[in-house]
Design an enzyme around this catalytic site. Structure first.
Site, mmCIF file in Angstrom:
data_model
loop_
_atom_site.group_PDB
_atom_site.id
_atom_site.type_symbol
_atom_site.label_atom_id
_atom_site.label_comp_id
_atom_site.label_asym_id
_atom_site.label_seq_id
_atom_site.Cartn_x
_atom_site.Cartn_y
_atom_site.Cartn_z
ATOM 1 N N TYR A 19 -12.165 -1.680 -3.635
ATOM 2 C CA TYR A 19 -12.699 -1.996 -2.308
ATOM 3 C C TYR A 19 -14.227 -1.925 -2.265
ATOM 4 O O TYR A 19 -14.795 -1.713 -1.189
ATOM 5 C CB TYR A 19 -12.094 -1.057 -1.259
ATOM 6 C CG TYR A 19 -10.744 -1.516 -0.733
ATOM 7 C CD1 TYR A 19 -10.592 -2.749 -0.094
ATOM 8 C CD2 TYR A 19 -9.614 -0.702 -0.846
ATOM 9 C CE1 TYR A 19 -9.361 -3.167 0.406
ATOM 10 C CE2 TYR A 19 -8.379 -1.113 -0.345
ATOM 11 C CZ TYR A 19 -8.266 -2.353 0.284
ATOM 12 O OH TYR A 19 -7.049 -2.754 0.786
ATOM 13 N N ASN A 54 -1.982 -0.187 6.893
ATOM 14 C CA ASN A 54 -1.400 -1.430 7.414
ATOM 15 C C ASN A 54 -0.514 -2.140 6.392
ATOM 16 O O ASN A 54 -0.404 -3.355 6.371
ATOM 17 C CB ASN A 54 -2.504 -2.338 7.967
ATOM 18 C CG ASN A 54 -3.548 -2.678 6.920
ATOM 19 O OD1 ASN A 54 -3.443 -2.250 5.776
ATOM 20 N ND2 ASN A 54 -4.543 -3.459 7.294
ATOM 21 N N HIS A 67 -1.867 -5.529 1.303
ATOM 22 C CA HIS A 67 -3.153 -6.171 1.011
ATOM 23 C C HIS A 67 -2.860 -7.548 0.444
ATOM 24 O O HIS A 67 -1.881 -7.727 -0.278
ATOM 25 C CB HIS A 67 -3.942 -5.373 -0.036
ATOM 26 C CG HIS A 67 -5.105 -6.148 -0.597
ATOM 27 N ND1 HIS A 67 -6.326 -6.181 0.033
ATOM 28 C CD2 HIS A 67 -5.204 -6.957 -1.682
ATOM 29 C CE1 HIS A 67 -7.126 -6.988 -0.655
ATOM 30 N NE2 HIS A 67 -6.476 -7.464 -1.713
ATOM 31 N N GLU A 106 -9.407 -9.741 -8.317
ATOM 32 C CA GLU A 106 -8.433 -8.692 -7.970
ATOM 33 C C GLU A 106 -7.240 -8.695 -8.926
ATOM 34 O O GLU A 106 -6.738 -7.633 -9.300
ATOM 35 C CB GLU A 106 -7.962 -8.871 -6.523
ATOM 36 C CG GLU A 106 -9.080 -8.567 -5.528
ATOM 37 C CD GLU A 106 -8.667 -8.748 -4.072
ATOM 38 O OE1 GLU A 106 -7.505 -9.144 -3.818
ATOM 39 O OE2 GLU A 106 -9.512 -8.486 -3.196
ATOM 40 N N LYS A 161 0.835 -1.204 0.000
ATOM 41 C CA LYS A 161 0.000 0.000 0.000
ATOM 42 C C LYS A 161 0.873 1.259 0.000
ATOM 43 O O LYS A 161 2.085 1.178 0.259
ATOM 44 C CB LYS A 161 -0.920 -0.047 1.226
ATOM 45 C CG LYS A 161 -1.928 -1.208 1.190
ATOM 46 C CD LYS A 161 -2.869 -1.178 2.395
ATOM 47 C CE LYS A 161 -3.867 -2.335 2.350
ATOM 48 N NZ LYS A 161 -4.861 -2.245 3.449
HETATM 49 N N1 UDP Z 1 -9.684 -1.151 7.484
HETATM 50 C C1 UDP Z 1 -9.810 -0.004 8.242
HETATM 51 N N2 UDP Z 1 -10.534 -0.074 9.407
HETATM 52 C C2 UDP Z 1 -11.106 -1.219 9.842
HETATM 53 C C3 UDP Z 1 -10.989 -2.387 9.056
HETATM 54 C C4 UDP Z 1 -10.267 -2.326 7.880
HETATM 55 O O1 UDP Z 1 -9.300 1.050 7.879
HETATM 56 O O2 UDP Z 1 -11.748 -1.211 10.914
HETATM 57 C C5 UDP Z 1 -8.926 -1.095 6.218
HETATM 58 C C6 UDP Z 1 -7.532 -1.742 6.316
HETATM 59 O O3 UDP Z 1 -6.636 -0.994 5.488
HETATM 60 C C7 UDP Z 1 -7.790 -3.124 5.740
HETATM 61 C C8 UDP Z 1 -8.800 -2.800 4.629
HETATM 62 O O4 UDP Z 1 -9.633 -1.802 5.203
HETATM 63 O O5 UDP Z 1 -6.610 -3.733 5.275
HETATM 64 C C9 UDP Z 1 -9.651 -3.961 4.177
HETATM 65 O O6 UDP Z 1 -10.251 -4.573 5.292
HETATM 66 P P1 UDP Z 1 -10.347 -6.149 5.398
HETATM 67 O O7 UDP Z 1 -11.275 -6.440 6.540
HETATM 68 O O8 UDP Z 1 -10.681 -6.720 4.066
HETATM 69 O O9 UDP Z 1 -8.868 -6.573 5.884
HETATM 70 P P2 UDP Z 1 -7.623 -7.264 5.138
HETATM 71 O O10 UDP Z 1 -8.178 -8.328 4.230
HETATM 72 O O11 UDP Z 1 -6.875 -6.191 4.409
HETATM 73 O O12 UDP Z 1 -6.804 -7.839 6.279
#
Ligand code: UDP
Length: 138
Positions: free
Chosen positions: A49, A112, A115, A126, A9
């Site tokens: 997203y 974080n 992805h 994707e 990211k």
């Molecule tokens: N995210 C966020 N707040 C939250 C949960 C998710 O900002 O409470 C963001 C974070 O960058 C995350 C992305 O949204 O990686 C997608 O969320 P997902 O639950 O799909 O998590 P991932 O698959 O990336 O672990």
């Protein structure tokens, strides 16, 4: 053999973490079969997203994902979807296991660092969101 989409990211790219993360993939027997830097527009980030469009963090997340270059990759290997998720660690860096990318480098639930697709169906969607067949060295 399985394929998955990985993204470093914008926070990971701007903090100079590309080399370290790519090295973790290489060290774990994961093949990189496509790779490019992309600067997503807001609407491209919203499309990527789309499953999260009703979530409260959607606006902020898509602003962040379109804030600078991201490194998108197609990874290939046995069980690479789960393996990549394991290397990444939990979404919230506070819950991520020791030695994972998010535990080692993230300090924000949104920014974080990485992805990774979560299932074969989402991986296929994707991957084709970013790459055409000629860009993937199969
Ligand atoms: N995210 C966020 N707040 C939250 C949960 C998710 O900002 O409470 C963001 C974070 O960058 C995350 C992305 O949204 O990686 C997608 O969320 P997902 O639950 O799909 O998590 P991932 O698959 O990336 O672990």
């Amino acid at each position: 053999m399985e394929r998955t989409l990985s993204i470093i990211k914008p926070d990971g790219v701007s903090r100079g973490l590309m080399g370290e993360i790519v090295k973790r993939f290489e060290n774990n027997n994961i093949r990189i079969i496509a790779m490019k830097l992309v600067r997503m527009t807001k609407s491209q980030a919203e499309g990527f997203y789309a499953v999260h469009k009703e979530r409260p963090f959607f606006g902020s997340l898509t602003d962040f994902m379109s804030s600078g270059p991201a490194l998108v990759m197609v990874l290939e290997g046995e069980n690479v979807i789960a393996k990549n998720r394991e290397l990444m660690g939990a979404t919230n860096y506070k819950d991520a296991a020791e030695g994972t990318i998010r535990r080692d480098f993230a300090n924000d639930i949104e920014k974080n660092v990485v992805h990774g697709s979560d299932a074969p169906e989402t991986a296929a969607v994707e991957i084709s969101y970013f790459f055409n067949q000629f860009e993937i060295v199969g």
